[in-house]
Design a protein around this motif. Structure first.
Motif, PDB file in Angstrom:
ATOM      1  N   VAL A 103       0.854  -1.192   0.000  1.00  0.00           N
ATOM      2  CA  VAL A 103       0.000   0.000   0.000  1.00  0.00           C
ATOM      3  C   VAL A 103       0.888   1.239   0.000  1.00  0.00           C
ATOM      4  CG1 VAL A 103      -1.743   1.319   1.280  1.00  0.00           C
ATOM      5  CG2 VAL A 103      -1.935  -1.175   1.116  1.00  0.00           C
ATOM      6  N   TYR A 104       1.817   1.339   0.952  1.00  0.00           N
ATOM      7  CA  TYR A 104       2.856   2.370   0.870  1.00  0.00           C
ATOM      8  C   TYR A 104       4.168   1.837   1.419  1.00  0.00           C
ATOM      9  CZ  TYR A 104       1.931   3.882   5.774  1.00  0.00           C
ATOM     10  OH  TYR A 104       1.760   3.954   7.137  1.00  0.00           O
ATOM     11  N   GLU A 105       5.249   2.303   0.807  1.00  0.00           N
ATOM     12  CA  GLU A 105       6.614   1.884   1.142  1.00  0.00           C
ATOM     13  C   GLU A 105       7.019   2.411   2.511  1.00  0.00           C
ATOM     14  OE1 GLU A 105       8.971   0.350  -1.144  1.00  0.00           O
ATOM     15  OE2 GLU A 105       7.281  -0.040  -2.493  1.00  0.00           O
ATOM     16  N   PRO A 106       8.037   1.819   3.132  1.00  0.00           N
ATOM     17  CA  PRO A 106       8.531   2.325   4.421  1.00  0.00           C
ATOM     18  C   PRO A 106       8.909   3.797   4.346  1.00  0.00           C
ATOM     19  CG  PRO A 106       9.472   0.176   3.976  1.00  0.00           C
ATOM     20  CD  PRO A 106       8.750   0.604   2.721  1.00  0.00           C
ATOM     21  N   ARG A 107       8.514   4.532   5.382  1.00  0.00           N
ATOM     22  CA  ARG A 107       8.797   5.966   5.429  1.00  0.00           C
ATOM     23  C   ARG A 107       8.870   6.430   6.879  1.00  0.00           C
ATOM     24  NH1 ARG A 107       2.824   7.508   3.102  1.00  0.00           N
ATOM     25  NH2 ARG A 107       1.705   7.425   5.081  1.00  0.00           N
ATOM     26  N   ASN A 108       9.577   7.529   7.107  1.00  0.00           N
ATOM     27  CA  ASN A 108       9.637   8.147   8.423  1.00  0.00           C
ATOM     28  C   ASN A 108       8.423   9.045   8.581  1.00  0.00           C
ATOM     29  OD1 ASN A 108      12.058   6.896   9.041  1.00  0.00           O
ATOM     30  ND2 ASN A 108      13.284   8.585   8.265  1.00  0.00           N
ATOM     31  N   GLU A 109       7.725   8.877   9.701  1.00  0.00           N
ATOM     32  CA  GLU A 109       6.526   9.658   9.965  1.00  0.00           C
ATOM     33  C   GLU A 109       6.863  10.857  10.847  1.00  0.00           C
ATOM     34  OE1 GLU A 109       4.093   8.975   8.244  1.00  0.00           O
ATOM     35  OE2 GLU A 109       3.933   6.818   7.976  1.00  0.00           O
ATOM     36  N   PRO A 110       6.099  11.954  10.740  1.00  0.00           N
ATOM     37  CA  PRO A 110       6.371  13.130  11.567  1.00  0.00           C
ATOM     38  C   PRO A 110       6.205  12.871  13.063  1.00  0.00           C
ATOM     39  CG  PRO A 110       4.449  13.487  10.138  1.00  0.00           C
ATOM     40  CD  PRO A 110       5.021  12.158   9.796  1.00  0.00           C
ATOM     41  N   TRP A 111       5.515  11.791  13.445  1.00  0.00           N
ATOM     42  CA  TRP A 111       5.338  11.465  14.868  1.00  0.00           C
ATOM     43  C   TRP A 111       6.458  10.543  15.381  1.00  0.00           C
ATOM     44  CZ3 TRP A 111       1.571  10.934  11.135  1.00  0.00           C
ATOM     45  CH2 TRP A 111       1.426   9.673  10.576  1.00  0.00           C
ATOM     46  N   LYS A 112       7.588  10.531  14.638  1.00  0.00           N
ATOM     47  CA  LYS A 112       8.827   9.861  15.060  1.00  0.00           C
ATOM     48  C   LYS A 112       8.699   8.341  15.131  1.00  0.00           C
ATOM     49  CE  LYS A 112      10.654  13.895  17.266  1.00  0.00           C
ATOM     50  NZ  LYS A 112      11.335  14.482  18.391  1.00  0.00           N
ATOM     51  N   MET A 113       8.109   7.801  14.082  1.00  0.00           N
ATOM     52  CA  MET A 113       8.047   6.356  13.864  1.00  0.00           C
ATOM     53  C   MET A 113       8.371   6.103  12.400  1.00  0.00           C
ATOM     54  SD  MET A 113       4.480   5.191  15.676  1.00  0.00           S
ATOM     55  CE  MET A 113       4.655   3.461  15.329  1.00  0.00           C
ATOM     56  N   ARG A 114       8.835   4.916  12.087  1.00  0.00           N
ATOM     57  CA  ARG A 114       8.952   4.481  10.698  1.00  0.00           C
ATOM     58  C   ARG A 114       7.806   3.506  10.473  1.00  0.00           C
ATOM     59  NH1 ARG A 114      11.975   5.247   6.528  1.00  0.00           N
ATOM     60  NH2 ARG A 114      12.498   3.595   5.056  1.00  0.00           N
ATOM     61  N   SER A 115       7.129   3.628   9.347  1.00  0.00           N
ATOM     62  CA  SER A 115       6.001   2.742   9.086  1.00  0.00           C
ATOM     63  C   SER A 115       5.892   2.409   7.611  1.00  0.00           C
ATOM     64  CB  SER A 115       4.695   3.363   9.579  1.00  0.00           C
ATOM     65  OG  SER A 115       4.266   4.386   8.719  1.00  0.00           O
ATOM     66  N   ALA A 116       5.146   1.361   7.335  1.00  0.00           N
ATOM     67  CA  ALA A 116       4.807   0.939   5.973  1.00  0.00           C
ATOM     68  C   ALA A 116       3.462   0.249   6.072  1.00  0.00           C
ATOM     69  CB  ALA A 116       5.862  -0.015   5.423  1.00  0.00           C
ATOM     70  N   MET A 117       2.780   0.113   4.951  1.00  0.00           N
ATOM     71  CA  MET A 117       1.471  -0.521   4.990  1.00  0.00           C
ATOM     72  C   MET A 117       1.309  -1.451   3.793  1.00  0.00           C
ATOM     73  SD  MET A 117      -2.214   1.286   5.692  1.00  0.00           S
ATOM     74  CE  MET A 117      -1.821   1.773   7.371  1.00  0.00           C
ATOM     75  N   PHE A 118       0.658  -2.576   4.060  1.00  0.00           N
ATOM     76  CA  PHE A 118       0.286  -3.531   3.020  1.00  0.00           C
ATOM     77  C   PHE A 118      -1.119  -4.020   3.335  1.00  0.00           C
ATOM     78  CE2 PHE A 118       2.245  -5.915   6.405  1.00  0.00           C
ATOM     79  CZ  PHE A 118       1.495  -7.065   6.521  1.00  0.00           C
ATOM     80  N   SER A 119      -1.693  -4.793   2.443  1.00  0.00           N
ATOM     81  CA  SER A 119      -2.998  -5.391   2.742  1.00  0.00           C
ATOM     82  C   SER A 119      -2.896  -6.899   2.634  1.00  0.00           C
ATOM     83  CB  SER A 119      -4.094  -4.847   1.815  1.00  0.00           C
ATOM     84  OG  SER A 119      -3.992  -5.414   0.531  1.00  0.00           O
ATOM     85  N   ASP A 120      -3.838  -7.563   3.303  1.00  0.00           N
ATOM     86  CA  ASP A 120      -3.943  -9.018   3.190  1.00  0.00           C
ATOM     87  C   ASP A 120      -4.757  -9.341   1.929  1.00  0.00           C
ATOM     88  OD1 ASP A 120      -6.717  -8.904   3.784  1.00  0.00           O
ATOM     89  OD2 ASP A 120      -6.424  -9.468   5.872  1.00  0.00           O
ATOM     90  N   PRO A 121      -4.914 -10.616   1.580  1.00  0.00           N
ATOM     91  CA  PRO A 121      -5.672 -10.964   0.366  1.00  0.00           C
ATOM     92  C   PRO A 121      -7.124 -10.496   0.352  1.00  0.00           C
ATOM     93  CG  PRO A 121      -4.295 -12.799   1.021  1.00  0.00           C
ATOM     94  CD  PRO A 121      -4.218 -11.783   2.134  1.00  0.00           C
TER      95      PRO A 121
END
Length: 134
Positions: A103-121
């Motif tokens: 869904v979106y690639e790993p990125r640094n968030e302004p709230w001081k976390m690194r995150s990424a998102m995917f979906s299940d089937p």
């Protein structure tokens, strides 16, 4: 009167229980000791319980026909903490190479976390995130 309340379980209503159990077990990496029987499966998880139930059984359970999102389900997310920021990149790569839908690639968030998102089937959103950093 006061009654203490807490969220005890998150349940997903899934289109194909064995396939989704296998996805969350083999791809996401959650533990489960499910015997493959019945319309319900619960993962071995500390804290909030996490379970799945077959969608085709819901009309009988609810007494009415529910509707389900099509494509990407923007109504909720499951968030999984993977610790160090570098783990987000490693897990995103591993999961999306094994059937997770990016869904979106790993990125640094302004709230001081690194995150990424995917979906299940089934199109349910899953965020993988790091611990907060200073």
């Amino acid at each position: 009167y006061f009654m203490k309340k807490r969220v005890d379980m998150i349940g997903l209503f899934v289109s194909d229980l064995p396939a989704l159990v296998n996805f969350y077990k083999d791809v996401v990496g959650l533990n489960i000791s499910w015997d493959g029987e019945g319309p319900y499966a619960e993962f071995d998880h500390e804290g909030i319980r996490f379970a799945m139930y077959e969608r085709k059984m819901l009309p009988q359970l609810l007494g009415q026909d529910p509707e389900f999102p099509r494509k990407l389900n923007g109504t909720f997310e499951l968030a999984i903490n993977v610790g160090a920021p570098d783990n987000v990149d490693k897990e995103f790569e591993r999961i999306t190479q094994n059937g997770g839908i990016p869904v979106y690639e790993p990125r640094n968030e302004p709230w001081k976390m690194r995150s990424a998102m995917f979906s299940d089937p089934d199109g349910n959103l899953i965020e993988i995130a790091s611990d907060f950093w200073e």
